[in-house]
Design a protein around this motif. Structure first.
Motif, PDB file in Angstrom:
ATOM      1  N   LYS A 255      48.382  -3.866 -15.149  1.00 10.96           N
ATOM      2  CA  LYS A 255      49.687  -3.989 -14.757  1.00 10.96           C
ATOM      3  C   LYS A 255      50.114  -4.625 -15.498  1.00 10.96           C
ATOM      4  CE  LYS A 255      51.194  -7.003 -10.746  1.00 10.96           C
ATOM      5  NZ  LYS A 255      51.265  -7.379  -9.492  1.00 10.96           N
ATOM      6  N   GLN A 256      51.976  -4.677 -15.797  1.00  9.19           N
ATOM      7  CA  GLN A 256      52.597  -5.770 -16.453  1.00  9.19           C
ATOM      8  C   GLN A 256      52.315  -7.040 -15.881  1.00  9.19           C
ATOM      9  OE1 GLN A 256      55.561  -2.895 -17.829  1.00  9.19           O
ATOM     10  NE2 GLN A 256      55.045  -2.565 -19.642  1.00  9.19           N
ATOM     11  N   SER A 257      52.402  -7.742 -17.587  1.00 10.36           N
ATOM     12  CA  SER A 257      53.120  -9.194 -17.252  1.00 10.36           C
ATOM     13  C   SER A 257      54.596  -9.597 -16.955  1.00 10.36           C
ATOM     14  CB  SER A 257      52.474 -10.126 -18.621  1.00 10.36           C
ATOM     15  OG  SER A 257      53.583  -9.812 -19.032  1.00 10.36           O
ATOM     16  N   TRP A 258      54.787 -10.209 -16.249  1.00  6.91           N
ATOM     17  CA  TRP A 258      56.457 -10.841 -15.907  1.00  6.91           C
ATOM     18  C   TRP A 258      56.978 -10.665 -16.744  1.00  6.91           C
ATOM     19  CZ3 TRP A 258      60.236 -14.156 -16.420  1.00  6.91           C
ATOM     20  CH2 TRP A 258      59.200 -15.691 -17.200  1.00  6.91           C
ATOM     21  N   GLN A 259      57.033 -10.741 -17.986  1.00 10.96           N
ATOM     22  CA  GLN A 259      58.022 -10.420 -19.220  1.00 10.96           C
ATOM     23  C   GLN A 259      57.806  -9.136 -19.621  1.00 10.96           C
ATOM     24  OE1 GLN A 259      57.962 -14.222 -21.156  1.00 10.96           O
ATOM     25  NE2 GLN A 259      60.655 -14.323 -20.319  1.00 10.96           N
ATOM     26  N   ASN A 265      51.726  -7.377 -23.220  1.00  6.50           N
ATOM     27  CA  ASN A 265      51.768  -6.074 -22.941  1.00  6.50           C
ATOM     28  C   ASN A 265      51.639  -4.816 -24.150  1.00  6.50           C
ATOM     29  OD1 ASN A 265      52.291  -6.353 -20.303  1.00  6.50           O
ATOM     30  ND2 ASN A 265      54.166  -7.433 -21.030  1.00  6.50           N
ATOM     31  N   LYS A 266      51.957  -5.362 -25.479  1.00  2.10           N
ATOM     32  CA  LYS A 266      52.389  -4.517 -26.403  1.00  2.10           C
ATOM     33  C   LYS A 266      50.346  -4.546 -26.573  1.00  2.10           C
ATOM     34  CE  LYS A 266      54.310  -3.665 -30.492  1.00  2.10           C
ATOM     35  NZ  LYS A 266      53.311  -4.731 -31.899  1.00  2.10           N
ATOM     36  N   VAL A 267      49.995  -5.716 -27.129  1.00  2.00           N
ATOM     37  CA  VAL A 267      48.471  -5.381 -27.182  1.00  2.00           C
ATOM     38  C   VAL A 267      47.781  -5.034 -26.444  1.00  2.00           C
ATOM     39  CG1 VAL A 267      46.702  -7.419 -27.972  1.00  2.00           C
ATOM     40  CG2 VAL A 267      48.833  -8.015 -28.408  1.00  2.00           C
ATOM     41  N   THR A 268      47.730  -5.038 -25.381  1.00  2.00           N
ATOM     42  CA  THR A 268      46.740  -4.414 -23.528  1.00  2.00           C
ATOM     43  C   THR A 268      47.163  -3.026 -24.806  1.00  2.00           C
ATOM     44  OG1 THR A 268      46.970  -5.921 -22.815  1.00  2.00           O
ATOM     45  CG2 THR A 268      46.053  -4.026 -21.656  1.00  2.00           C
ATOM     46  N   GLU A 269      48.222  -2.235 -24.624  1.00  2.00           N
ATOM     47  CA  GLU A 269      49.099  -0.856 -24.664  1.00  2.00           C
ATOM     48  C   GLU A 269      47.675  -0.492 -26.693  1.00  2.00           C
ATOM     49  OE1 GLU A 269      52.453   0.630 -23.238  1.00  2.00           O
ATOM     50  OE2 GLU A 269      53.059  -1.157 -22.160  1.00  2.00           O
ATOM     51  N   GLU A 270      48.244  -1.215 -27.082  1.00  2.00           N
ATOM     52  CA  GLU A 270      47.521  -1.261 -28.695  1.00  2.00           C
ATOM     53  C   GLU A 270      46.425  -0.614 -28.111  1.00  2.00           C
ATOM     54  OE1 GLU A 270      50.679  -3.399 -30.977  1.00  2.00           O
ATOM     55  OE2 GLU A 270      48.089  -3.833 -30.913  1.00  2.00           O
ATOM     56  N   ALA A 271      45.308  -1.355 -26.974  1.00  3.89           N
ATOM     57  CA  ALA A 271      43.831  -0.843 -26.843  1.00  3.89           C
ATOM     58  C   ALA A 271      43.875  -0.192 -26.235  1.00  3.89           C
ATOM     59  CB  ALA A 271      43.757  -2.447 -25.768  1.00  3.89           C
ATOM     60  N   PHE A 284      55.605  -4.879 -13.921  1.00  5.44           N
ATOM     61  CA  PHE A 284      55.285  -6.362 -12.651  1.00  5.44           C
ATOM     62  C   PHE A 284      55.409  -5.907 -11.498  1.00  5.44           C
ATOM     63  CE2 PHE A 284      56.064 -10.360 -11.166  1.00  5.44           C
ATOM     64  CZ  PHE A 284      55.086 -10.976 -11.223  1.00  5.44           C
ATOM     65  N   ASP A 285      55.295  -6.761 -10.640  1.00  4.18           N
ATOM     66  CA  ASP A 285      55.683  -6.214  -9.268  1.00  4.18           C
ATOM     67  C   ASP A 285      55.158  -7.607  -8.701  1.00  4.18           C
ATOM     68  OD1 ASP A 285      55.349  -5.749  -6.590  1.00  4.18           O
ATOM     69  OD2 ASP A 285      53.864  -5.304  -6.577  1.00  4.18           O
ATOM     70  N   ILE A 286      55.952  -8.118  -7.567  1.00  2.00           N
ATOM     71  CA  ILE A 286      56.154  -9.641  -7.175  1.00  2.00           C
ATOM     72  C   ILE A 286      54.836  -9.500  -6.017  1.00  2.00           C
ATOM     73  CG2 ILE A 286      57.830  -9.785  -4.874  1.00  2.00           C
ATOM     74  CD1 ILE A 286      56.262 -12.260  -7.506  1.00  2.00           C
ATOM     75  N   HIS A 287      54.194  -8.727  -5.468  1.00  2.76           N
ATOM     76  CA  HIS A 287      52.678  -8.513  -4.953  1.00  2.76           C
ATOM     77  C   HIS A 287      52.205  -8.201  -5.399  1.00  2.76           C
ATOM     78  CE1 HIS A 287      54.866  -7.311  -1.558  1.00  2.76           C
ATOM     79  NE2 HIS A 287      55.654  -6.017  -2.041  1.00  2.76           N
ATOM     80  N   GLY A 288      50.250  -8.465  -5.442  1.00  4.68           N
ATOM     81  CA  GLY A 288      49.513  -8.254  -6.362  1.00  4.68           C
ATOM     82  C   GLY A 288      48.185  -9.962  -6.283  1.00  4.68           C
ATOM     83  N   SER A 289      47.642  -9.951  -7.505  1.00  2.00           N
ATOM     84  CA  SER A 289      46.990 -11.542  -6.399  1.00  2.00           C
ATOM     85  C   SER A 289      46.992 -12.804  -7.656  1.00  2.00           C
ATOM     86  CB  SER A 289      46.072 -10.869  -7.867  1.00  2.00           C
ATOM     87  OG  SER A 289      44.285 -11.726  -7.712  1.00  2.00           O
ATOM     88  N   ASP A 290      46.363 -13.324  -8.062  1.00  3.20           N
ATOM     89  CA  ASP A 290      46.552 -14.493  -8.339  1.00  3.20           C
ATOM     90  C   ASP A 290      47.877 -14.299  -9.806  1.00  3.20           C
ATOM     91  OD1 ASP A 290      45.267 -15.856  -6.941  1.00  3.20           O
ATOM     92  OD2 ASP A 290      43.065 -15.426  -7.848  1.00  3.20           O
ATOM     93  N   ILE A 301      53.370 -18.360 -16.163  1.00  2.00           N
ATOM     94  CA  ILE A 301      52.566 -17.464 -17.561  1.00  2.00           C
ATOM     95  C   ILE A 301      52.452 -16.024 -17.657  1.00  2.00           C
ATOM     96  CG2 ILE A 301      49.829 -17.898 -17.886  1.00  2.00           C
ATOM     97  CD1 ILE A 301      49.559 -20.097 -16.590  1.00  2.00           C
ATOM     98  N   ASN A 302      52.326 -15.274 -18.492  1.00  2.00           N
ATOM     99  CA  ASN A 302      52.102 -13.676 -18.655  1.00  2.00           C
ATOM    100  C   ASN A 302      50.677 -13.765 -18.591  1.00  2.00           C
ATOM    101  OD1 ASN A 302      55.403 -12.514 -19.258  1.00  2.00           O
ATOM    102  ND2 ASN A 302      55.719 -14.072 -20.760  1.00  2.00           N
ATOM    103  N   THR A 303      50.475 -12.916 -17.794  1.00  2.00           N
ATOM    104  CA  THR A 303      48.965 -12.009 -17.467  1.00  2.00           C
ATOM    105  C   THR A 303      48.950 -10.888 -17.130  1.00  2.00           C
ATOM    106  OG1 THR A 303      48.754 -12.789 -15.104  1.00  2.00           O
ATOM    107  CG2 THR A 303      48.042 -14.646 -16.695  1.00  2.00           C
ATOM    108  N   ILE A 304      48.297  -9.683 -17.990  1.00  2.00           N
ATOM    109  CA  ILE A 304      48.064  -8.810 -17.430  1.00  2.00           C
ATOM    110  C   ILE A 304      46.674  -8.422 -16.721  1.00  2.00           C
ATOM    111  CG2 ILE A 304      48.867  -7.915 -19.392  1.00  2.00           C
ATOM    112  CD1 ILE A 304      45.740  -6.813 -19.734  1.00  2.00           C
ATOM    113  N   SER A 305      46.415  -7.719 -15.986  1.00  7.52           N
ATOM    114  CA  SER A 305      45.218  -7.270 -14.958  1.00  7.52           C
ATOM    115  C   SER A 305      45.177  -5.495 -15.960  1.00  7.52           C
ATOM    116  CB  SER A 305      45.346  -6.663 -13.774  1.00  7.52           C
ATOM    117  OG  SER A 305      45.618  -8.440 -13.325  1.00  7.52           O
TER     118      SER A 305
END
Ligand code: ZN
Length: 461
Positions: A255-259, A265-271, A284-290, A301-305
């Motif tokens: 799940k992408q971060s809000w920006q 996001n780029k680093v996660t895709e590279e992995a 990114f979507d306003i539902h979900g977790s923390d 804070i830009n967080t990914i899951s």
């Protein structure tokens, strides 16, 4: 990376049967077991503490719960599954006809073997969750049943765990957060809890450029309390991860971060690419977790899951079938490896050294502009009459924009700078719908309308 399969298996089996909730001894026991993996500090916030728009609730304890039929035989017993009792049920002991009891029973006709997971943290009621098969087998229209929930709600504390790993000279800090409030379910979120502890263990053995803040807290209220009590520290965090639903048999995703353009996001895709893993990209979507709290206006804070059977998307979500047959140590090990790979890339790229804080001034700010009066974390929607229904049961419908979505997007974006037209462009929600809901939120004193951009706020009307 070490092979953690045996450890994962061992901790999953020990932690699975514990009855967790947003408070209570089950959470303390869970955190104590995690101390065998990392030197986690266990702390508490007291019941009654005000945290932004919320209040830490009383502590919930449940000793026993069952339903007996007219012959005195127990047909449903809490000892068989923690999910049988609706989380935060108030005590009850009475005889009741099925016609009335039905209002307190929750089952899923479309998944007849599964016991659903339901909670009622902020609305005093009680209930039992049962499989539809048991409902058909044990419940008859003209029968009277005896129900008992031996529970207690009293002042106590909300427990959470924190572990800070100091990096080198660089000032960057990365958040790794997971939630400990779900009782016996595997993918949501015992897998995430075990992964986070092992990820922290692995990181603590390494020489790191950046610091890492590891948080184990109950979802929503726990993270809101944590943000409120650590506001200054949280504002300094560069990026992070919300570890959830990483242990299922399904396809990997993230799940992408809000920006969308943020480096995380780029680093996660590279992995993913480096590991030859085909993956699903969830915008990114306003539902979900923390991530809802961490990406709110006050923190941004830009967080990914990373996900392996993402929440809402697998049929066993929030049911007893999300168990240790569904989740496997091998899947968790794979997800752990991927998280480490993303972190290694962050460490190597030194990208945090040059990171600047997000800025929304590029928007036009023309037209109607509103400002959310509660920029830190989300508001307690039920308190403002904006959310009803039992916890655990609300699922967003793909492709359907409901009023709740509009409320959440408005509270997310209305910062006194972005106009409703900007928000419409960004979310695809028609301007008229945004305007209609914005007025409703203004009436509830959650939003104020700016007369001129960012200067005068129309608080009086
Ligand atoms: Zn959940």
């Amino acid at each position: 990376m070490a092979d953690y399969i045996e450890d994962i298996d061992k901790f999953l089996k020990r932690l699975f049967p514990i009855n967790r909730s947003i408070t209570g001894d089950g959470n303390r026991e869970t955190l104590r077991i995690l101390q065998e993996i990392i030197p986690l500090e266990i702390k508490e916030y007291p019941s009654g503490q005000k945290v932004y728009d919320w209040t830490i609730p009383r502590e919930w304890r449940v000793k026993d719960a069952w339903i007996k039929n007219s012959k005195g035989q127990k047909v449903i017993d809490f000892k068989d599954s923690n999910l049988h009792v609706v989380g935060y049920s108030v005590p009850v002991s009475r005889k009741i006809k099925l016609s009335e009891l039905k209002g307190y029973l929750h089952y899923l006709e479309n998944l007849p073997e599964a016991i659903p997971y339901r909670t009622t943290y902020y609305y005093e009621t009680w209930g039992f969750c049962i499989s539809y098969n048991d409902y058909i087998k044990y419940f008859n229209d003209d029968e009277t049943y005896e129900v008992l929930i031996d529970s207690q709600l009293k002042d106590g504390g909300l427990s959470y765990g924190e572990f800070l790993i100091e990096g080198g000279k660089n000032s960057g800090e990365i958040l790794i957060s997971t939630y400990i409030c779900h009782p016996s379910m595997g993918n949501d979120n015992l897998a995430g809890v075990v992964l986070t502890a092992l990820l922290a263990k692995e990181l603590s053995k390494r020489k790191l450029n950046y610091s890492y803040r590891i948080v184990f807290a109950p979802e929503t209220i726990g993270v809101i309390a944590y943000c409120c009590n650590n506001e200054t520290e949280m504002k300094k965090i560069n990026t992070g991860f919300v570890v959830t639903t990483i242990g299922g048999p399904g396809k990997f995703g993230y799940k992408q971060s809000w920006q969308r353009d943020h480096f995380i996001n780029k680093v996660t895709e590279e992995a993913f690419i480096k590991n030859n893993i085909d993956y699903i990209k969830y915008p990114f979507d306003i539902h979900g977790s923390d991530e809802r709290q961490y990406s709110s206006q006050g923190f941004r804070i830009n967080t990914i899951s990373i996900t392996k059977d993402k929440s809402y998307e697998y049929p066993y979500y929030h049911t007893s079938l999300d168990n240790l047959d569904f989740v496997k140590p091998e899947y968790i090990q794979e997800s752990l490896h991927l998280y480490l790979c993303v972190i290694e890339k962050l460490e190597k790229s030194r990208i945090l050294d040059v990171h600047v804080q997000p800025d929304s001034t590029r928007f036009s700010s023309q037209g109607e502009v509103y400002k959310n009066l509660y920029p830190f974390c989300e508001v307690m929607l039920s308190k403002h009459g904006l959310l009803s229904g039992m916890g655990g049961s609300q699922l967003p419908v793909n492709g359907v924009i409901e009023e709740l979505d509009i409320i959440l997007w408005l509270l997310f974006y209305c910062d006194g700078k972005m106009s409703l037209s900007d928000i419409s462009l960004k979310t695809g929600i028609p301007l008229d719908s945004l305007r209609y809901v914005a007025l409703k939120l203004k009436d509830k004193r959650l939003l104020v309308k700016n007369v001129k951009k960012g200067i005068h706020c129309d608080v009086s009307s």
